[in-house]
Design a protein around this motif. Structure first.
Motif, PDB file in Angstrom:
ATOM      1  N   PRO A 154       0.790  -1.232   0.000  1.00 26.42           N
ATOM      2  CA  PRO A 154       0.000   0.000   0.000  1.00 26.42           C
ATOM      3  C   PRO A 154       0.821   1.281   0.000  1.00 26.42           C
ATOM      4  CG  PRO A 154      -0.948  -1.593   1.515  1.00 26.42           C
ATOM      5  CD  PRO A 154       0.370  -2.165   1.069  1.00 26.42           C
ATOM      6  N   HIS A 155       2.025   1.255   0.570  1.00 25.60           N
ATOM      7  CA  HIS A 155       2.875   2.446   0.594  1.00 25.60           C
ATOM      8  C   HIS A 155       4.148   2.219  -0.214  1.00 25.60           C
ATOM      9  CE1 HIS A 155       1.192   4.928   4.219  1.00 25.60           C
ATOM     10  NE2 HIS A 155       0.266   4.627   3.320  1.00 25.60           N
ATOM     11  N   ALA A 156       3.993   1.653  -1.386  1.00 29.93           N
ATOM     12  CA  ALA A 156       5.131   1.387  -2.255  1.00 29.93           C
ATOM     13  C   ALA A 156       5.842   2.681  -2.634  1.00 29.93           C
ATOM     14  CB  ALA A 156       4.672   0.665  -3.517  1.00 29.93           C
ATOM     15  N   VAL A 157       7.145   2.595  -2.845  1.00 30.67           N
ATOM     16  CA  VAL A 157       7.959   3.728  -3.279  1.00 30.67           C
ATOM     17  C   VAL A 157       8.230   3.569  -4.767  1.00 30.67           C
ATOM     18  CG1 VAL A 157      10.162   4.920  -3.003  1.00 30.67           C
ATOM     19  CG2 VAL A 157       9.005   3.968  -0.995  1.00 30.67           C
ATOM     20  N   ALA A 158       7.896   4.597  -5.548  1.00 29.86           N
ATOM     21  CA  ALA A 158       8.091   4.528  -6.995  1.00 29.86           C
ATOM     22  C   ALA A 158       9.565   4.355  -7.324  1.00 29.86           C
ATOM     23  CB  ALA A 158       7.555   5.790  -7.659  1.00 29.86           C
ATOM     24  N   GLY A 159       9.832   3.434  -8.254  1.00 33.98           N
ATOM     25  CA  GLY A 159      11.220   3.156  -8.608  1.00 33.98           C
ATOM     26  C   GLY A 159      11.379   2.876 -10.083  1.00 33.98           C
ATOM     27  N   ALA A 160      12.315   1.974 -10.405  1.00 38.49           N
ATOM     28  CA  ALA A 160      12.673   1.704 -11.793  1.00 38.49           C
ATOM     29  C   ALA A 160      11.822   0.618 -12.435  1.00 38.49           C
ATOM     30  CB  ALA A 160      14.146   1.312 -11.864  1.00 38.49           C
ATOM     31  N   THR A 161      10.867   0.061 -11.711  1.00 33.79           N
ATOM     32  CA  THR A 161      10.012  -0.980 -12.291  1.00 33.79           C
ATOM     33  C   THR A 161       9.225  -0.411 -13.465  1.00 33.79           C
ATOM     34  OG1 THR A 161       9.787  -2.019 -10.118  1.00 33.79           O
ATOM     35  CG2 THR A 161       8.198  -2.651 -11.813  1.00 33.79           C
ATOM     36  N   MET A 162       9.208  -1.144 -14.564  1.00 36.21           N
ATOM     37  CA  MET A 162       8.525  -0.668 -15.771  1.00 36.21           C
ATOM     38  C   MET A 162       7.070  -1.104 -15.802  1.00 36.21           C
ATOM     39  SD  MET A 162      11.470  -1.231 -18.684  1.00 36.21           S
ATOM     40  CE  MET A 162      10.441  -0.528 -19.952  1.00 36.21           C
ATOM     41  N   LEU A 163       6.234  -0.244 -16.355  1.00 40.83           N
ATOM     42  CA  LEU A 163       4.834  -0.565 -16.578  1.00 40.83           C
ATOM     43  C   LEU A 163       4.745  -1.549 -17.743  1.00 40.83           C
ATOM     44  CD1 LEU A 163       4.796   2.136 -14.960  1.00 40.83           C
ATOM     45  CD2 LEU A 163       2.772   2.776 -16.281  1.00 40.83           C
ATOM     46  N   GLU A 164       3.953  -2.604 -17.565  1.00 40.72           N
ATOM     47  CA  GLU A 164       3.819  -3.626 -18.592  1.00 40.72           C
ATOM     48  C   GLU A 164       2.351  -3.904 -18.885  1.00 40.72           C
ATOM     49  OE1 GLU A 164       5.866  -7.134 -17.390  1.00 40.72           O
ATOM     50  OE2 GLU A 164       7.793  -6.117 -17.099  1.00 40.72           O
ATOM     51  N   ALA A 165       2.073  -4.270 -20.127  1.00 37.87           N
ATOM     52  CA  ALA A 165       0.712  -4.617 -20.521  1.00 37.87           C
ATOM     53  C   ALA A 165       0.203  -5.772 -19.665  1.00 37.87           C
ATOM     54  CB  ALA A 165       0.682  -4.993 -21.992  1.00 37.87           C
ATOM     55  N   GLY A 166      -1.075  -5.704 -19.313  1.00 34.21           N
ATOM     56  CA  GLY A 166      -1.680  -6.741 -18.498  1.00 34.21           C
ATOM     57  C   GLY A 166      -1.648  -6.441 -17.005  1.00 34.21           C
ATOM     58  N   GLN A 167      -0.930  -5.395 -16.618  1.00 31.62           N
ATOM     59  CA  GLN A 167      -0.848  -5.032 -15.204  1.00 31.62           C
ATOM     60  C   GLN A 167      -1.854  -3.932 -14.869  1.00 31.62           C
ATOM     61  OE1 GLN A 167       3.224  -3.735 -14.775  1.00 31.62           O
ATOM     62  NE2 GLN A 167       3.962  -5.808 -14.344  1.00 31.62           N
ATOM     63  N   CYS A 168      -2.014  -3.693 -13.554  1.00 30.94           N
ATOM     64  CA  CYS A 168      -2.697  -2.491 -13.115  1.00 30.94           C
ATOM     65  C   CYS A 168      -1.699  -1.630 -12.344  1.00 30.94           C
ATOM     66  CB  CYS A 168      -3.932  -2.800 -12.280  1.00 30.94           C
ATOM     67  SG  CYS A 168      -3.645  -3.746 -10.775  1.00 30.94           S
ATOM     68  N   VAL A 169      -1.969  -0.334 -12.289  1.00 29.99           N
ATOM     69  CA  VAL A 169      -1.066   0.629 -11.667  1.00 29.99           C
ATOM     70  C   VAL A 169      -1.846   1.425 -10.620  1.00 29.99           C
ATOM     71  CG1 VAL A 169       0.574   2.502 -12.030  1.00 29.99           C
ATOM     72  CG2 VAL A 169       0.145   0.844 -13.865  1.00 29.99           C
ATOM     73  N   VAL A 170      -1.361   1.418  -9.388  1.00 25.46           N
ATOM     74  CA  VAL A 170      -1.980   2.183  -8.307  1.00 25.46           C
ATOM     75  C   VAL A 170      -1.359   3.578  -8.281  1.00 25.46           C
ATOM     76  CG1 VAL A 170      -2.410   2.325  -5.826  1.00 25.46           C
ATOM     77  CG2 VAL A 170      -2.362   0.089  -6.964  1.00 25.46           C
TER      78      VAL A 170
END
Length: 359
Positions: free
Chosen positions: A200-216
């Motif tokens: 719930p309190h994730a820190v934004a980093g270098a993880t890439m957005l990928e198709a099929g995912q959701c983004v909070v």
């Protein structure tokens, strides 16, 4: 504010900067530095500050009963001087009240500044409880902050694409709010994709957005000192069945609680209603946090919507409603609005859609 204890007048020392800002109603004066002390007594209200803030405080204090004192001394010495110069000095039974957030070091300094047998009492969130019922001007400021936040959401869904990193999206979100009227951020914006969304309190980093995912996306602007707070979950392509079911459960929980909030409803009842709806959708125990919290000068204030709050809500309370589902290793999602409890219901400030947003 005139504190009374057992019928006796009791001066109070306020050290929390947000509490001081609320009590003085000074705009454009305070920053995040813990540099001030407010002495509140029946015969005087005096703000102790230093030369960095003195002129701004004096300007803000014009046409108010508040005095500004920038004497170069510790807050403890300032408090002792105010007490010794007051008609309360030597009055039987009179005592000094301090906030329960005062540090141990400050408490020890106060003990040294007064005689060994001098009574120092501890308050329990007195000012924070007063702050929990918002005035109309406070509500107006939060509406303004939310207008910026809603505009930022409209912008970011047009901006974000698979292949971007969480950090890229966060920077664009933050910069948009600052470019469009925010005086600052209400808190560090959260952009969490894929399995990171289950924190719930994730820190934004270098993880890439990928198709099929959701983004909070959890973010808020600050305007005229007051915060906004919202969360939306965006889908990168049509979601698979479990993800869609989770979204439907989160939305149902959010909307059911917002429909039930009114004076007299307790924070515990609101939380339990959301938990029950999530369980009906097949996601029992998947939230893990309280349903909501107060918002104002600080991003987390009273009251809270959680199992630990059996107290009834009051007209003027401003709270978030933010049910979430978090499945470790898979995904997480949350839908959050905030608004004000009215005389007969709940008025939501957040204007962004509850419809599923698919990029």
């Amino acid at each position: 504010m005139n504190q009374l204890r057992d019928g006796r007048p009791s001066p109070m020392v306020v050290r929390d900067t947000s509490n001081i800002r609320w009590l003085t109603a000074f705009d454009g004066v305070f920053d995040d530095e813990d540099a001030h002390a407010l002495y509140v007594a029946p015969d005087r209200v005096v703000l102790h500050t230093d030369s960095r803030y003195a002129k701004a405080c004096e300007q803000a204090a014009r046409r108010t009963p508040i005095r500004v004192d920038d004497t170069r001394e510790s807050h403890a010495s300032f408090v002792a001087r105010q007490w010794n110069g007051s008609w309360l000095h030597g009055m039987p039974g009179a005592e000094l009240q301090i906030e329960d957030t005062v540090t141990l070091a400050e408490y020890r300094a106060l003990q040294k500044a007064f005689p060994a047998d001098f009574p120092i009492g501890e308050t329990d969130g007195v000012v924070r409880r007063l702050r929990s019922v918002k005035e109309r001007y406070e509500v107006a400021r939060m509406r303004g902050a939310q207008t910026i936040t809603d505009a930022a959401f409209s912008h970011i869904v047009e901006f974000m694409r698979p292949g971007m990193t969480e950090r890229e999206v966060q920077l664009e979100l933050d910069e948009f709010m600052l470019r469009h009227g925010a005086e600052g951020l209400a808190f560090a914006s959260i952009v969490a994709t894929g399995a990171n969304g289950a924190n719930p309190h994730a820190v934004a980093g270098a993880t890439m957005l990928e198709a099929g995912q959701c983004v909070v996306l959890d973010f808020g602007a600050k305007s005229y000192g007051y915060c906004s707070d919202m969360t939306r979950t965006v889908f990168l392509g049509e979601p698979e069945s479990q993800m869609r079911s989770a979204w439907e459960a989160v939305r149902a929980a959010n909307e059911a609680v917002e429909a039930m909030l009114a004076p007299g409803v307790t924070g515990k009842e609101a939380h339990e209603r959301a938990e029950a709806i999530l369980a009906e959708g097949g996601f029992a125990g998947a939230m893990g946090h309280g349903l909501g919290h107060g918002v104002g000068l600080d991003i987390h204030e009273e009251p809270v919507l959680s199992p630990r709050n059996p107290e009834p809500l009051m007209e003027g309370n401003v709270v978030t409603v933010e049910p979430g589902i978090y499945l470790p290793g898979k995904f997480g999602m949350r839908l959050e609005d905030f608004g004000v409890v009215t005389d007969d219901g709940f008025e939501v400030f957040t204007k962004s859609t509850h419809e599923m947003v698919v990029i």
